[in-house]
Design a protein around this motif. Structure first.
Motif, short mmCIF file in Angstrom:
data_model
loop_
_atom_site.label_atom_id
_atom_site.label_comp_id
_atom_site.label_asym_id
_atom_site.label_seq_id
_atom_site.Cartn_x
_atom_site.Cartn_y
_atom_site.Cartn_z
N GLU A 10 -0.68 36.57 1.94
CA GLU A 10 -1.30 36.87 2.91
C GLU A 10 -2.73 36.96 3.08
O GLU A 10 -3.13 36.22 3.54
CB GLU A 10 -1.67 38.29 3.56
CG GLU A 10 -0.05 39.41 4.30
CD GLU A 10 0.39 40.53 3.51
OE1 GLU A 10 -0.42 41.75 3.69
OE2 GLU A 10 0.85 40.98 4.31
N ARG A 11 -3.48 37.71 2.18
CA ARG A 11 -4.98 36.79 2.24
C ARG A 11 -4.90 35.67 1.94
O ARG A 11 -6.30 34.90 2.60
CB ARG A 11 -5.38 37.19 0.66
CG ARG A 11 -5.60 39.45 0.91
CD ARG A 11 -6.74 40.01 -0.62
NE ARG A 11 -5.51 39.58 -1.92
CZ ARG A 11 -5.45 40.03 -2.49
NH1 ARG A 11 -6.45 40.62 -3.36
NH2 ARG A 11 -4.93 39.90 -4.05
N ALA A 18 -11.78 30.66 6.97
CA ALA A 18 -13.42 30.74 6.06
C ALA A 18 -13.48 29.84 4.87
O ALA A 18 -14.37 29.50 4.43
CB ALA A 18 -14.03 32.04 5.53
N GLU A 19 -12.17 28.88 4.47
CA GLU A 19 -12.42 28.30 3.36
C GLU A 19 -12.91 27.10 3.27
O GLU A 19 -14.56 26.60 2.42
CB GLU A 19 -11.03 27.38 3.38
CG GLU A 19 -11.60 26.86 1.64
CD GLU A 19 -9.54 26.64 1.67
OE1 GLU A 19 -9.31 25.67 0.39
OE2 GLU A 19 -8.30 26.71 2.39
N LEU A 140 -11.07 38.44 5.53
CA LEU A 140 -10.68 39.42 5.41
C LEU A 140 -10.34 40.66 6.08
O LEU A 140 -9.23 40.97 6.57
CB LEU A 140 -10.62 40.03 4.35
CG LEU A 140 -9.99 39.06 3.34
CD1 LEU A 140 -10.89 39.65 1.87
CD2 LEU A 140 -9.03 38.55 3.04
N GLN A 141 -11.48 40.19 7.36
CA GLN A 141 -11.30 41.91 8.71
C GLN A 141 -10.19 41.00 9.67
O GLN A 141 -11.64 40.44 11.11
CB GLN A 141 -12.70 42.18 8.29
CG GLN A 141 -12.59 42.91 7.72
CD GLN A 141 -14.85 43.87 8.00
OE1 GLN A 141 -15.29 43.14 9.57
NE2 GLN A 141 -14.73 44.37 7.58
N PRO A 142 -8.99 40.48 9.70
CA PRO A 142 -9.11 39.99 10.76
C PRO A 142 -9.41 40.99 12.71
O PRO A 142 -9.33 41.57 13.02
CB PRO A 142 -7.36 40.25 11.05
CG PRO A 142 -6.68 41.14 9.90
CD PRO A 142 -8.59 41.08 9.50
N ARG A 143 -9.44 39.74 13.35
CA ARG A 143 -9.78 40.17 14.53
C ARG A 143 -8.30 40.25 15.58
O ARG A 143 -7.67 39.94 15.33
CB ARG A 143 -10.34 39.06 15.01
CG ARG A 143 -11.78 38.83 14.84
CD ARG A 143 -13.27 38.42 15.02
NE ARG A 143 -14.01 38.06 14.52
CZ ARG A 143 -15.12 38.55 14.82
NH1 ARG A 143 -14.93 39.83 15.73
NH2 ARG A 143 -15.99 38.23 13.74
N THR A 144 -8.67 41.54 16.38
CA THR A 144 -7.18 41.48 17.58
C THR A 144 -6.92 40.59 18.35
O THR A 144 -8.13 40.69 19.15
CB THR A 144 -7.07 42.69 18.00
OG1 THR A 144 -8.82 43.17 18.69
CG2 THR A 144 -7.43 44.64 17.02
N PRO A 145 -5.91 40.05 18.64
CA PRO A 145 -5.56 39.44 19.44
C PRO A 145 -6.16 39.39 21.15
O PRO A 145 -7.05 38.76 21.70
CB PRO A 145 -4.25 38.73 19.67
CG PRO A 145 -3.62 39.18 18.33
CD PRO A 145 -4.47 40.38 18.19
N ALA A 146 -5.92 40.55 21.20
CA ALA A 146 -6.80 41.07 22.89
C ALA A 146 -8.26 40.98 22.85
O ALA A 146 -8.52 40.76 23.87
CB ALA A 146 -6.39 42.22 23.31
N SER A 147 -8.46 41.65 22.50
CA SER A 147 -10.07 41.99 22.05
C SER A 147 -11.13 41.17 21.02
O SER A 147 -12.26 41.28 22.20
CB SER A 147 -10.52 43.19 22.07
OG SER A 147 -9.75 43.83 20.71
N HIS A 148 -10.92 40.17 20.61
CA HIS A 148 -11.39 39.98 19.31
C HIS A 148 -12.36 40.24 18.89
O HIS A 148 -13.49 40.47 19.09
CB HIS A 148 -11.97 38.54 20.19
CG HIS A 148 -11.26 37.51 20.96
ND1 HIS A 148 -10.36 37.08 20.18
CD2 HIS A 148 -10.76 37.29 21.82
CE1 HIS A 148 -10.02 35.88 20.82
NE2 HIS A 148 -10.27 36.22 21.80
N ALA A 151 -10.62 44.13 13.50
CA ALA A 151 -9.75 45.50 13.69
C ALA A 151 -9.65 46.06 12.27
O ALA A 151 -10.27 45.68 11.67
CB ALA A 151 -8.39 44.84 13.08
N PRO A 152 -8.88 47.09 12.34
CA PRO A 152 -9.59 48.04 11.37
C PRO A 152 -9.18 47.04 9.83
O PRO A 152 -8.70 46.21 9.60
CB PRO A 152 -8.98 49.15 11.60
CG PRO A 152 -8.02 48.89 13.14
CD PRO A 152 -8.20 47.34 13.25
N ARG A 153 -10.34 47.63 8.45
CA ARG A 153 -10.11 46.72 7.55
C ARG A 153 -8.95 47.11 7.17
O ARG A 153 -8.07 48.32 6.68
CB ARG A 153 -11.24 47.66 6.90
CG ARG A 153 -11.71 46.87 5.28
CD ARG A 153 -12.89 47.11 4.90
NE ARG A 153 -12.86 46.35 3.62
CZ ARG A 153 -13.86 44.76 3.17
NH1 ARG A 153 -14.26 44.77 4.32
NH2 ARG A 153 -13.44 44.88 2.59
#
Length: 167
Positions: A10-11, A18-19, A140-148, A151-153
């Motif tokens: 997952e990581r 970002a690579e 490592l802090q993915p964004r939520t698809p709806a709001s960009h 997401a919580p850490r």
């Protein structure tokens, strides 16, 4: 064991975004300090995130050894009350290996010629480590698809730091 492998996968997936930016930072570091012969960013557990080295196989080995050295360095700073890990410098006959904290879950490892100005190495590598840390931690802090919105850490363990023992 499966859980650890799944978390690692997952990581790695999150880091793919970002690579290219991390690799760019490694290349800029090498351009600013010509005596740097190689650089890699790795997770604290030894997974190569990006590398600017000639030998991919060597990068995997260096990342694994960095993880082992990091474990010893963390224990040493904890045992001596020196606070959280920041950097580790090893001088060999043919040059230097330096490892710097890069955010909460990654490290920057730099290989350098013996004639390098160590002060300049520290200055430039610390800056690169800060930037790489921002990139890795951000990935490592993915964004939520709806709001960009971030997401919580996620529960990714940070590099341990020293906490004074209570008397």
């Amino acid at each position: 064991m499966r859980r650890a492998l799944r978390q690692r996968a997952e990581r790695r997936q999150l880091m793919t975004a970002a690579e290219a930016e991390v690799l760019g930072e490694l290349r800029r570091l090498r351009a600013r300090v010509p005596q740097v012969t190689g650089a890699l960013a790795a997770s604290a557990d030894g997974l190569v995130l990006a590398r600017d080295t000639a030998d991919a196989d060597a990068a995997e080995g260096v990342a694994a050894l960095t993880a082992a050295a990091l474990g010893v360095a963390l224990r040493l700073t904890e045992a001596t009350g020196q606070g959280g890990f920041r950097e580790l410098l090893v001088r060999g006959e043919h040059g230097y290996v330096a490892t710097y904290a890069a955010g909460g879950s990654a490290v920057l490892t730099v290989l350098a010629e013996p004639r390098i100005n160590v002060g300049r190495l520290h200055l430039e590598a610390r800056r690169a480590g800060l930037r790489i840390g921002e990139l890795v931690d951000g990935a490592l802090q993915p964004r939520t698809p709806a709001s960009h919105e971030p997401a919580p850490r996620r529960a990714i363990p940070p590099l341990p730091s020293h906490k004074p023992k209570e008397a």
